[in-house]
Scaffold this active site. Structure first.
Site, PDB file in Angstrom:
ATOM      1  N   LYS A  79      47.614  50.151  41.072  1.00 64.17           N
ATOM      2  CA  LYS A  79      47.086  48.995  41.810  1.00 64.17           C
ATOM      3  C   LYS A  79      47.871  48.804  43.098  1.00 64.17           C
ATOM      4  O   LYS A  79      49.098  48.973  43.124  1.00 64.17           O
ATOM      5  CB  LYS A  79      47.167  47.743  40.935  1.00 64.17           C
ATOM      6  CG  LYS A  79      46.487  46.509  41.516  1.00 64.17           C
ATOM      7  CD  LYS A  79      46.527  45.352  40.537  1.00 64.17           C
ATOM      8  CE  LYS A  79      45.897  44.094  41.109  1.00 64.17           C
ATOM      9  NZ  LYS A  79      45.921  42.975  40.140  1.00 64.17           N
ATOM     10  N   SER A 154      41.742  40.560  39.190  1.00 65.54           N
ATOM     11  CA  SER A 154      41.891  41.205  40.480  1.00 65.54           C
ATOM     12  C   SER A 154      42.090  42.724  40.386  1.00 65.54           C
ATOM     13  O   SER A 154      42.001  43.436  41.379  1.00 65.54           O
ATOM     14  CB  SER A 154      43.097  40.594  41.205  1.00 65.54           C
ATOM     15  OG  SER A 154      44.301  40.842  40.470  1.00 65.54           O
ATOM     16  N   SER A 178      43.975  39.187  34.998  1.00 62.13           N
ATOM     17  CA  SER A 178      43.526  40.201  35.962  1.00 62.13           C
ATOM     18  C   SER A 178      43.589  41.639  35.474  1.00 62.13           C
ATOM     19  O   SER A 178      43.141  42.542  36.166  1.00 62.13           O
ATOM     20  CB  SER A 178      44.324  40.073  37.267  1.00 62.13           C
ATOM     21  OG  SER A 178      43.979  38.882  37.926  1.00 62.13           O
TER      22      SER A 178
END
Length: 485
Positions: A79, A154, A178
Protein backbone atom coordinates in the site's frame (compact mmCIF):
# COMPACT_ATOMS: atom_id res chain seq x y z
CA UNK A 1 -3.67 -21.81 -15.02
CA UNK A 2 -2.00 -18.94 -13.19
CA UNK A 3 0.82 -19.88 -10.86
CA UNK A 4 -0.90 -17.67 -8.29
CA UNK A 5 -3.76 -20.20 -8.05
CA UNK A 6 -1.35 -22.59 -6.36
CA UNK A 7 -1.08 -22.58 -2.58
CA UNK A 8 1.90 -20.98 -0.91
CA UNK A 9 3.20 -24.42 0.07
CA UNK A 10 2.85 -25.70 -3.52
CA UNK A 11 4.73 -22.71 -4.93
CA UNK A 12 7.47 -23.11 -2.34
CA UNK A 13 7.87 -26.81 -3.14
CA UNK A 14 8.15 -26.10 -6.87
CA UNK A 15 10.70 -23.32 -6.24
CA UNK A 16 12.86 -25.56 -4.06
CA UNK A 17 12.71 -28.33 -6.68
CA UNK A 18 13.62 -25.72 -9.34
CA UNK A 19 10.50 -26.61 -11.32
CA UNK A 20 9.80 -22.87 -11.47
CA UNK A 21 11.96 -19.83 -10.78
CA UNK A 22 11.41 -16.55 -8.97
CA UNK A 23 11.67 -14.88 -12.37
CA UNK A 24 8.72 -17.02 -13.51
CA UNK A 25 6.64 -15.68 -10.60
CA UNK A 26 7.66 -12.07 -11.20
CA UNK A 27 6.95 -12.45 -14.93
CA UNK A 28 3.54 -13.90 -14.05
CA UNK A 29 2.79 -10.87 -11.88
CA UNK A 30 3.74 -8.23 -14.46
CA UNK A 31 2.04 -10.20 -17.25
CA UNK A 32 -1.21 -10.25 -15.27
CA UNK A 33 -0.87 -6.56 -14.42
CA UNK A 34 -0.46 -5.82 -18.12
CA UNK A 35 -3.59 -7.83 -18.91
CA UNK A 36 -6.03 -6.57 -16.26
CA UNK A 37 -4.77 -3.47 -14.47
CA UNK A 38 -6.19 -1.25 -17.17
CA UNK A 39 -9.61 -2.35 -15.86
CA UNK A 40 -8.83 -2.68 -12.13
CA UNK A 41 -6.28 0.15 -11.74
CA UNK A 42 -4.87 -1.24 -8.50
CA UNK A 43 -1.30 0.02 -8.91
CA UNK A 44 0.13 3.53 -8.68
CA UNK A 45 3.84 2.69 -9.14
CA UNK A 46 5.53 -0.42 -10.53
CA UNK A 47 9.03 -1.26 -9.29
CA UNK A 48 9.79 -3.52 -12.24
CA UNK A 49 13.54 -2.96 -12.59
CA UNK A 50 14.25 -3.72 -8.92
CA UNK A 51 11.81 -6.66 -8.86
CA UNK A 52 13.43 -8.33 -11.88
CA UNK A 53 16.93 -7.75 -10.51
CA UNK A 54 15.90 -9.25 -7.16
CA UNK A 55 14.32 -12.23 -8.92
CA UNK A 56 17.47 -12.87 -10.97
CA UNK A 57 19.63 -12.76 -7.82
CA UNK A 58 17.28 -15.12 -5.97
CA UNK A 59 17.21 -17.60 -8.85
CA UNK A 60 20.94 -18.13 -8.32
CA UNK A 61 20.22 -19.07 -4.69
CA UNK A 62 17.39 -21.51 -5.44
CA UNK A 63 17.70 -24.74 -3.47
CA UNK A 64 20.16 -23.28 -0.93
CA UNK A 65 19.34 -23.42 2.77
CA UNK A 66 18.88 -19.62 2.69
CA UNK A 67 15.80 -20.04 0.46
CA UNK A 68 13.71 -22.21 2.76
CA UNK A 69 11.53 -19.40 4.07
CA UNK A 70 8.03 -19.80 2.69
CA UNK A 71 7.81 -16.20 1.44
CA UNK A 72 10.98 -16.62 -0.62
CA UNK A 73 10.49 -15.28 -4.13
CA UNK A 74 6.77 -14.53 -3.79
CA UNK A 75 5.47 -11.31 -5.42
CA UNK A 76 3.85 -8.84 -3.01
CA UNK A 77 2.22 -5.43 -3.43
CA UNK A 78 2.56 -2.68 -0.82
CA UNK A 79 0.00 0.00 0.00
CA UNK A 80 1.30 3.41 -0.99
CA UNK A 81 1.32 4.83 2.55
CA UNK A 82 4.08 2.41 3.62
CA UNK A 83 7.44 4.00 2.82
CA UNK A 84 9.83 2.19 0.51
CA UNK A 85 13.41 3.31 0.00
CA UNK A 86 13.98 4.58 -3.52
CA UNK A 87 10.37 3.99 -4.61
CA UNK A 88 7.92 6.91 -4.75
CA UNK A 89 5.46 6.84 -1.82
CA UNK A 90 2.53 9.16 -2.51
CA UNK A 91 -0.29 8.17 -0.12
CA UNK A 92 -2.35 8.67 -3.33
CA UNK A 93 -2.03 12.43 -2.72
CA UNK A 94 -0.81 15.18 -5.01
CA UNK A 95 1.03 16.55 -1.98
CA UNK A 96 3.47 13.61 -2.04
CA UNK A 97 3.56 12.87 -5.77
CA UNK A 98 7.34 13.52 -5.78
CA UNK A 99 8.21 11.99 -2.37
CA UNK A 100 11.06 9.48 -2.68
CA UNK A 101 11.81 7.98 0.78
CA UNK A 102 15.39 7.39 1.91
CA UNK A 103 14.51 4.45 4.20
CA UNK A 104 12.20 1.44 4.40
CA UNK A 105 9.31 0.93 6.79
CA UNK A 106 10.01 -1.84 9.30
CA UNK A 107 7.48 -4.15 7.61
CA UNK A 108 9.26 -3.64 4.28
CA UNK A 109 12.59 -4.50 5.92
CA UNK A 110 11.01 -7.67 7.33
CA UNK A 111 9.65 -8.61 3.91
CA UNK A 112 13.11 -8.17 2.41
CA UNK A 113 14.55 -10.38 5.16
CA UNK A 114 11.89 -12.98 4.29
CA UNK A 115 12.95 -12.53 0.62
CA UNK A 116 9.52 -11.66 -0.76
CA UNK A 117 9.68 -9.59 -3.97
CA UNK A 118 8.00 -6.18 -4.02
CA UNK A 119 6.17 -5.61 -7.32
CA UNK A 120 5.04 -2.03 -6.71
CA UNK A 121 2.91 0.40 -4.73
CA UNK A 122 -0.86 0.05 -4.54
CA UNK A 123 -3.60 2.65 -4.88
CA UNK A 124 -5.59 3.85 -1.88
CA UNK A 125 -7.85 6.61 -0.64
CA UNK A 126 -5.74 9.75 -0.15
CA UNK A 127 -3.87 9.52 3.18
CA UNK A 128 -6.07 6.45 3.90
CA UNK A 129 -9.16 8.63 4.31
CA UNK A 130 -12.11 6.95 2.65
CA UNK A 131 -14.07 3.75 2.29
CA UNK A 132 -14.28 3.25 -1.46
CA UNK A 133 -10.89 4.08 -3.05
CA UNK A 134 -12.61 6.91 -4.94
CA UNK A 135 -10.64 9.48 -2.94
CA UNK A 136 -7.30 8.68 -4.59
CA UNK A 137 -6.03 11.87 -6.23
CA UNK A 138 -4.67 9.83 -9.17
CA UNK A 139 -7.52 7.52 -10.21
CA UNK A 140 -10.09 5.24 -8.57
CA UNK A 141 -9.58 1.49 -8.27
CA UNK A 142 -12.36 -0.86 -9.42
CA UNK A 143 -13.71 -4.10 -7.98
CA UNK A 144 -12.42 -7.14 -9.94
CA UNK A 145 -15.77 -8.92 -9.45
CA UNK A 146 -17.59 -6.13 -11.26
CA UNK A 147 -15.71 -3.02 -12.36
CA UNK A 148 -18.84 -0.89 -12.01
CA UNK A 149 -18.47 -1.32 -8.24
CA UNK A 150 -15.96 0.00 -5.70
CA UNK A 151 -13.32 -2.32 -4.17
CA UNK A 152 -13.70 -0.70 -0.74
CA UNK A 153 -11.17 1.45 1.02
CA UNK A 154 -8.83 2.74 1.97
CA UNK A 155 -6.77 -0.35 1.04
CA UNK A 156 -8.82 -0.87 -2.12
CA UNK A 157 -5.77 -1.24 -4.34
CA UNK A 158 -4.26 -3.83 -1.99
CA UNK A 159 -7.45 -5.92 -2.00
CA UNK A 160 -8.18 -5.58 -5.73
CA UNK A 161 -4.63 -6.58 -6.73
CA UNK A 162 -4.86 -9.84 -4.77
CA UNK A 163 -8.41 -10.62 -5.95
CA UNK A 164 -7.40 -9.95 -9.56
CA UNK A 165 -4.34 -12.22 -9.30
CA UNK A 166 -1.83 -9.42 -9.94
CA UNK A 167 0.22 -10.24 -6.83
CA UNK A 168 0.25 -13.25 -4.54
CA UNK A 169 -0.57 -11.15 -1.47
CA UNK A 170 -0.32 -7.56 -0.29
CA UNK A 171 0.00 -5.27 2.71
CA UNK A 172 -2.62 -2.71 3.69
CA UNK A 173 -3.33 -0.50 6.67
CA UNK A 174 -6.45 -0.48 8.83
CA UNK A 175 -7.57 2.61 10.79
CA UNK A 176 -11.32 1.97 10.93
CA UNK A 177 -11.75 -1.10 8.73
CA UNK A 178 -9.52 -0.26 5.79
CA UNK A 179 -8.15 -3.81 5.44
CA UNK A 180 -11.28 -5.79 6.36
CA UNK A 181 -13.91 -3.85 4.40
CA UNK A 182 -12.08 -4.01 1.03
CA UNK A 183 -11.23 -7.66 1.73
CA UNK A 184 -14.96 -8.30 2.18
CA UNK A 185 -15.89 -6.38 -0.98
CA UNK A 186 -13.24 -8.19 -3.05
CA UNK A 187 -13.78 -11.70 -1.69
CA UNK A 188 -10.39 -12.25 -0.05
CA UNK A 189 -8.95 -12.53 3.48
CA UNK A 190 -7.97 -9.36 5.35
CA UNK A 191 -6.43 -9.36 8.84
CA UNK A 192 -6.21 -6.36 11.17
CA UNK A 193 -3.76 -7.36 13.96
CA UNK A 194 -3.88 -6.24 17.58
CA UNK A 195 -2.73 -2.64 17.92
CA UNK A 196 1.05 -2.72 18.46
CA UNK A 197 1.67 -6.26 17.17
CA UNK A 198 3.02 -5.01 13.82
CA UNK A 199 5.36 -2.01 13.72
CA UNK A 200 3.95 1.26 12.39
CA UNK A 201 7.42 2.71 11.78
CA UNK A 202 7.38 3.92 8.19
CA UNK A 203 3.59 3.97 7.92
CA UNK A 204 2.51 7.52 7.03
CA UNK A 205 0.25 8.34 9.98
CA UNK A 206 -3.46 9.02 9.63
CA UNK A 207 -4.65 8.39 13.22
CA UNK A 208 -1.74 7.09 15.28
CA UNK A 209 -3.80 5.42 18.04
CA UNK A 210 -5.87 3.49 15.49
CA UNK A 211 -3.60 2.69 12.49
CA UNK A 212 -2.37 -0.89 12.05
CA UNK A 213 -0.62 -2.63 9.13
CA UNK A 214 -1.87 -6.08 8.15
CA UNK A 215 -1.98 -8.71 5.37
CA UNK A 216 -4.45 -9.19 2.52
CA UNK A 217 -4.30 -12.71 1.11
CA UNK A 218 -6.27 -15.30 -0.88
CA UNK A 219 -6.70 -17.64 2.08
CA UNK A 220 -6.24 -17.86 5.84
CA UNK A 221 -3.06 -19.95 5.74
CA UNK A 222 -1.30 -17.31 3.62
CA UNK A 223 -2.45 -14.68 6.11
CA UNK A 224 -0.84 -16.63 8.93
CA UNK A 225 2.46 -16.93 7.03
CA UNK A 226 2.54 -13.22 6.17
CA UNK A 227 1.65 -12.17 9.73
CA UNK A 228 4.41 -14.43 11.03
CA UNK A 229 6.90 -12.51 8.89
CA UNK A 230 5.83 -8.96 9.84
CA UNK A 231 4.82 -9.26 13.51
CA UNK A 232 7.19 -8.45 16.35
CA UNK A 233 8.54 -5.72 18.60
CA UNK A 234 10.24 -2.74 16.98
CA UNK A 235 12.22 -0.26 19.12
CA UNK A 236 11.65 2.38 16.42
CA UNK A 237 7.91 2.34 17.21
CA UNK A 238 7.06 3.57 20.70
CA UNK A 239 3.65 1.84 20.55
CA UNK A 240 5.09 -1.53 19.50
CA UNK A 241 4.16 -4.35 21.90
CA UNK A 242 6.98 -6.30 23.55
CA UNK A 243 5.35 -9.73 23.37
CA UNK A 244 6.38 -13.20 22.26
CA UNK A 245 5.13 -14.05 18.77
CA UNK A 246 3.46 -17.49 18.67
CA UNK A 247 3.63 -19.90 15.76
CA UNK A 248 0.51 -18.89 13.85
CA UNK A 249 0.88 -21.73 11.37
CA UNK A 250 0.69 -24.47 14.01
CA UNK A 251 -2.53 -22.87 15.30
CA UNK A 252 -4.37 -23.89 12.10
CA UNK A 253 -5.59 -27.21 13.50
CA UNK A 254 -9.19 -27.05 12.27
CA UNK A 255 -10.40 -27.98 15.76
CA UNK A 256 -12.96 -25.54 17.23
CA UNK A 257 -14.91 -27.96 19.47
CA UNK A 258 -16.19 -26.17 22.57
CA UNK A 259 -15.26 -22.73 21.25
CA UNK A 260 -17.68 -20.06 22.50
CA UNK A 261 -18.83 -17.60 19.83
CA UNK A 262 -20.64 -14.35 20.61
CA UNK A 263 -23.06 -12.88 18.05
CA UNK A 264 -23.77 -9.21 18.92
CA UNK A 265 -27.40 -8.33 18.26
CA UNK A 266 -26.25 -4.83 17.27
CA UNK A 267 -24.29 -6.33 14.35
CA UNK A 268 -27.36 -8.01 12.85
CA UNK A 269 -30.00 -5.29 13.23
CA UNK A 270 -31.31 -2.45 11.11
CA UNK A 271 -29.30 -1.59 8.00
CA UNK A 272 -27.86 -5.07 7.46
CA UNK A 273 -28.68 -6.35 3.97
CA UNK A 274 -30.87 -9.51 4.18
CA UNK A 275 -28.44 -11.47 1.96
CA UNK A 276 -25.54 -10.51 4.23
CA UNK A 277 -27.51 -11.50 7.34
CA UNK A 278 -28.45 -14.86 5.79
CA UNK A 279 -24.83 -15.63 4.81
CA UNK A 280 -23.56 -14.81 8.30
CA UNK A 281 -26.24 -16.98 9.97
CA UNK A 282 -25.38 -19.85 7.60
CA UNK A 283 -21.69 -19.45 8.51
CA UNK A 284 -22.55 -19.61 12.22
CA UNK A 285 -24.57 -22.80 11.67
CA UNK A 286 -21.56 -24.34 9.98
CA UNK A 287 -19.32 -23.37 12.91
CA UNK A 288 -21.90 -24.90 15.29
CA UNK A 289 -21.79 -28.13 13.28
CA UNK A 290 -18.01 -28.16 13.86
CA UNK A 291 -18.56 -28.09 17.63
CA UNK A 292 -18.66 -24.39 18.47
CA UNK A 293 -21.30 -22.82 20.71
CA UNK A 294 -23.02 -19.66 19.39
CA UNK A 295 -24.93 -17.28 21.67
CA UNK A 296 -26.34 -13.78 21.18
CA UNK A 297 -24.78 -10.96 23.22
CA UNK A 298 -24.97 -7.18 23.36
CA UNK A 299 -22.28 -4.58 22.66
CA UNK A 300 -24.47 -1.65 23.75
CA UNK A 301 -22.18 1.23 22.82
CA UNK A 302 -21.78 0.12 19.18
CA UNK A 303 -24.20 2.82 18.01
CA UNK A 304 -21.81 5.55 19.22
CA UNK A 305 -18.71 4.07 17.57
CA UNK A 306 -18.93 5.93 14.25
CA UNK A 307 -19.37 9.34 15.90
CA UNK A 308 -16.55 8.72 18.38
CA UNK A 309 -14.25 7.35 15.68
CA UNK A 310 -14.64 10.25 13.27
CA UNK A 311 -13.98 12.77 16.03
CA UNK A 312 -10.88 10.94 17.28
CA UNK A 313 -9.50 9.93 13.89
CA UNK A 314 -10.05 13.41 12.43
CA UNK A 315 -8.43 15.04 15.46
CA UNK A 316 -5.36 12.85 15.13
CA UNK A 317 -5.31 13.44 11.37
CA UNK A 318 -5.42 17.20 11.92
CA UNK A 319 -2.36 16.90 14.16
CA UNK A 320 -0.46 14.38 12.00
CA UNK A 321 -1.02 16.21 8.73
CA UNK A 322 0.23 19.52 10.14
CA UNK A 323 3.73 18.40 9.07
CA UNK A 324 2.72 18.65 5.40
CA UNK A 325 3.43 22.33 4.93
CA UNK A 326 5.43 22.58 1.70
CA UNK A 327 8.68 23.25 3.56
CA UNK A 328 10.45 19.97 4.27
CA UNK A 329 9.17 17.49 1.69
CA UNK A 330 6.35 17.03 -0.75
CA UNK A 331 5.00 19.51 -3.27
CA UNK A 332 5.57 23.22 -2.61
CA UNK A 333 3.49 26.08 -4.05
CA UNK A 334 5.43 28.14 -6.57
CA UNK A 335 6.37 31.78 -5.90
CA UNK A 336 4.59 32.26 -2.56
CA UNK A 337 4.23 35.84 -1.37
CA UNK A 338 5.38 34.93 2.18
CA UNK A 339 5.60 32.01 4.59
CA UNK A 340 1.89 32.07 5.43
CA UNK A 341 1.04 32.06 1.73
CA UNK A 342 3.40 29.07 1.23
CA UNK A 343 1.55 27.08 3.91
CA UNK A 344 -1.88 28.10 2.65
CA UNK A 345 -1.32 27.42 -1.03
CA UNK A 346 0.74 24.24 -0.59
CA UNK A 347 -1.95 22.66 1.59
CA UNK A 348 -4.84 23.98 -0.52
CA UNK A 349 -3.32 22.66 -3.74
CA UNK A 350 -1.88 19.44 -2.28
CA UNK A 351 -4.80 18.01 -0.28
CA UNK A 352 -8.03 16.62 -1.73
CA UNK A 353 -11.56 17.36 -0.54
CA UNK A 354 -11.91 14.43 1.89
CA UNK A 355 -8.56 15.14 3.56
CA UNK A 356 -9.49 18.81 3.97
CA UNK A 357 -12.87 17.81 5.41
CA UNK A 358 -11.26 15.68 8.09
CA UNK A 359 -8.58 18.22 8.93
CA UNK A 360 -11.29 20.85 9.43
CA UNK A 361 -13.41 18.50 11.57
CA UNK A 362 -10.42 17.48 13.68
CA UNK A 363 -9.14 21.03 14.14
CA UNK A 364 -12.62 22.10 15.27
CA UNK A 365 -12.87 19.20 17.77
CA UNK A 366 -9.46 20.10 19.25
CA UNK A 367 -10.07 23.86 19.40
CA UNK A 368 -10.45 25.85 22.60
CA UNK A 369 -13.99 25.63 23.91
CA UNK A 370 -14.82 22.43 22.02
CA UNK A 371 -12.09 20.03 23.20
CA UNK A 372 -14.02 18.84 26.28
CA UNK A 373 -17.37 18.69 24.49
CA UNK A 374 -16.14 16.63 21.53
CA UNK A 375 -12.64 15.13 21.70
CA UNK A 376 -12.66 14.30 25.42
CA UNK A 377 -16.18 12.88 25.28
CA UNK A 378 -15.24 10.74 22.28
CA UNK A 379 -12.30 9.33 24.26
CA UNK A 380 -14.68 8.39 27.08
CA UNK A 381 -16.99 6.64 24.61
CA UNK A 382 -13.95 4.79 23.24
CA UNK A 383 -13.29 3.45 26.74
CA UNK A 384 -16.90 2.27 27.03
CA UNK A 385 -16.64 0.46 23.68
CA UNK A 386 -13.46 -1.28 24.83
CA UNK A 387 -15.18 -2.26 28.09
CA UNK A 388 -18.05 -3.79 26.07
CA UNK A 389 -15.56 -6.09 24.37
CA UNK A 390 -13.74 -6.86 27.64
CA UNK A 391 -17.02 -7.94 29.24
CA UNK A 392 -18.00 -10.21 26.34
CA UNK A 393 -14.52 -11.77 26.20
CA UNK A 394 -14.85 -12.80 29.86
CA UNK A 395 -17.31 -15.47 28.69
CA UNK A 396 -16.60 -15.93 24.98
CA UNK A 397 -13.56 -16.74 22.83
CA UNK A 398 -14.52 -14.81 19.71
CA UNK A 399 -17.10 -12.33 18.38
CA UNK A 400 -18.54 -12.94 14.91
CA UNK A 401 -20.71 -10.83 12.61
CA UNK A 402 -20.75 -9.27 9.15
CA UNK A 403 -17.71 -7.27 8.02
CA UNK A 404 -19.87 -4.68 6.25
CA UNK A 405 -23.65 -4.07 6.24
CA UNK A 406 -23.88 -4.61 2.46
CA UNK A 407 -21.86 -5.85 -0.47
CA UNK A 408 -19.85 -3.34 -2.53
CA UNK A 409 -21.76 -0.32 -3.82
CA UNK A 410 -21.56 1.21 -7.29
CA UNK A 411 -18.77 3.62 -8.22
CA UNK A 412 -20.05 7.17 -7.68
CA UNK A 413 -23.11 6.11 -5.65
CA UNK A 414 -21.95 7.69 -2.38
CA UNK A 415 -19.29 10.13 -3.54
CA UNK A 416 -21.52 13.11 -2.65
CA UNK A 417 -22.80 11.55 0.58
CA UNK A 418 -19.85 11.28 2.97
CA UNK A 419 -22.07 10.55 5.99
CA UNK A 420 -23.56 7.41 4.44
CA UNK A 421 -20.05 6.41 3.34
CA UNK A 422 -18.84 6.77 6.94
CA UNK A 423 -21.70 4.56 8.19
CA UNK A 424 -20.46 1.69 6.01
CA UNK A 425 -17.67 1.25 8.58
CA UNK A 426 -20.03 0.80 11.54
CA UNK A 427 -19.10 -2.89 12.01
CA UNK A 428 -15.34 -2.48 11.65
CA UNK A 429 -14.70 0.76 13.57
CA UNK A 430 -15.32 -0.66 17.11
CA UNK A 431 -12.41 -3.09 16.61
CA UNK A 432 -9.93 -0.24 16.05
CA UNK A 433 -11.29 1.78 18.96
CA UNK A 434 -10.77 -1.25 21.23
CA UNK A 435 -7.37 -2.17 19.73
CA UNK A 436 -8.33 -5.84 19.28
CA UNK A 437 -7.58 -8.11 16.29
CA UNK A 438 -10.12 -9.06 13.61
CA UNK A 439 -10.19 -10.92 10.32
CA UNK A 440 -12.57 -10.79 7.36
CA UNK A 441 -13.09 -13.91 5.26
CA UNK A 442 -15.48 -14.57 2.36
CA UNK A 443 -18.71 -16.33 3.41
CA UNK A 444 -21.04 -15.97 0.42
CA UNK A 445 -22.17 -13.96 -2.57
CA UNK A 446 -25.11 -11.68 -3.39
CA UNK A 447 -25.77 -10.64 -7.00
CA UNK A 448 -22.30 -11.82 -7.96
CA UNK A 449 -20.53 -9.74 -5.27
CA UNK A 450 -18.69 -11.24 -2.25
CA UNK A 451 -19.91 -11.06 1.35
CA UNK A 452 -17.46 -10.81 4.25
CA UNK A 453 -17.61 -12.56 7.64
CA UNK A 454 -15.78 -10.75 10.48
CA UNK A 455 -14.17 -12.59 13.39
CA UNK A 456 -13.00 -10.47 16.34
CA UNK A 457 -10.69 -11.75 19.06
CA UNK A 458 -9.22 -10.82 22.39
CA UNK A 459 -6.03 -8.71 22.35
CA UNK A 460 -3.13 -10.74 20.90
CA UNK A 461 -5.41 -13.70 20.06
CA UNK A 462 -4.55 -13.74 16.35
CA UNK A 463 -3.86 -17.48 16.63
CA UNK A 464 -7.47 -18.07 17.74
CA UNK A 465 -9.16 -16.02 15.02
CA UNK A 466 -6.88 -17.58 12.40
CA UNK A 467 -7.80 -21.06 13.70
CA UNK A 468 -11.53 -20.38 13.52
CA UNK A 469 -11.28 -18.69 10.12
CA UNK A 470 -9.21 -21.60 8.80
CA UNK A 471 -11.71 -24.15 10.13
CA UNK A 472 -14.54 -22.34 8.33
CA UNK A 473 -12.47 -22.08 5.16
CA UNK A 474 -11.66 -25.81 5.13
CA UNK A 475 -15.37 -26.59 5.06
CA UNK A 476 -16.39 -24.10 2.35
CA UNK A 477 -15.12 -23.06 -1.06
CA UNK A 478 -15.87 -19.32 -1.07
CA UNK A 479 -12.15 -18.51 -0.89
CA UNK A 480 -11.54 -20.56 -4.04
CA UNK A 481 -13.87 -18.41 -6.18
CA UNK A 482 -12.06 -16.04 -8.58
CA UNK A 483 -13.44 -13.05 -10.48
CA UNK A 484 -13.56 -13.37 -14.27
CA UNK A 485 -11.98 -10.21 -15.60
Amino acid sequence: MSLFNLTLQELHTQLQAKQITVTDLVNESYKRIGEVDGKVRAFLTLDEENARATAAAQDVQLGNKDTRGLLFGLPIGIKDNIVTEGVITTCASQFLRNFNPVYDATVVTKLKEAQAVSIGKLNMDEFAMGGSNENSSFHPTYNPWNTEYVPGGSSGGSAAAVAAGEVYFSLGSDTGGSIRQPAAYCGIVGLKPTYGLVSRFGLVAFASSLDQIGPLTKNVEDSAYLLQAIAGHDPKDSTSAEVDIPDYISALTGDIKGLRIALPKEYMGEGIDPAVRESVLSALKLLESLGAVVEEVSLPHTEYAVAAYYLLASSEASSNLARFDGVRYGVRAENPANLLDLYHRSRSEGFGAEVKRRIMLGTYALSSGYYDAYYLKAQKVRTLIKQDFDKVFESYDIVIGPTAPTTAFKVGALVDDPLTMYLNDILTIPVNLAGVPAISIPCGFADGLPIGLQMIGKPLSEATILRVAHAFEQNTDFHKQRPQL
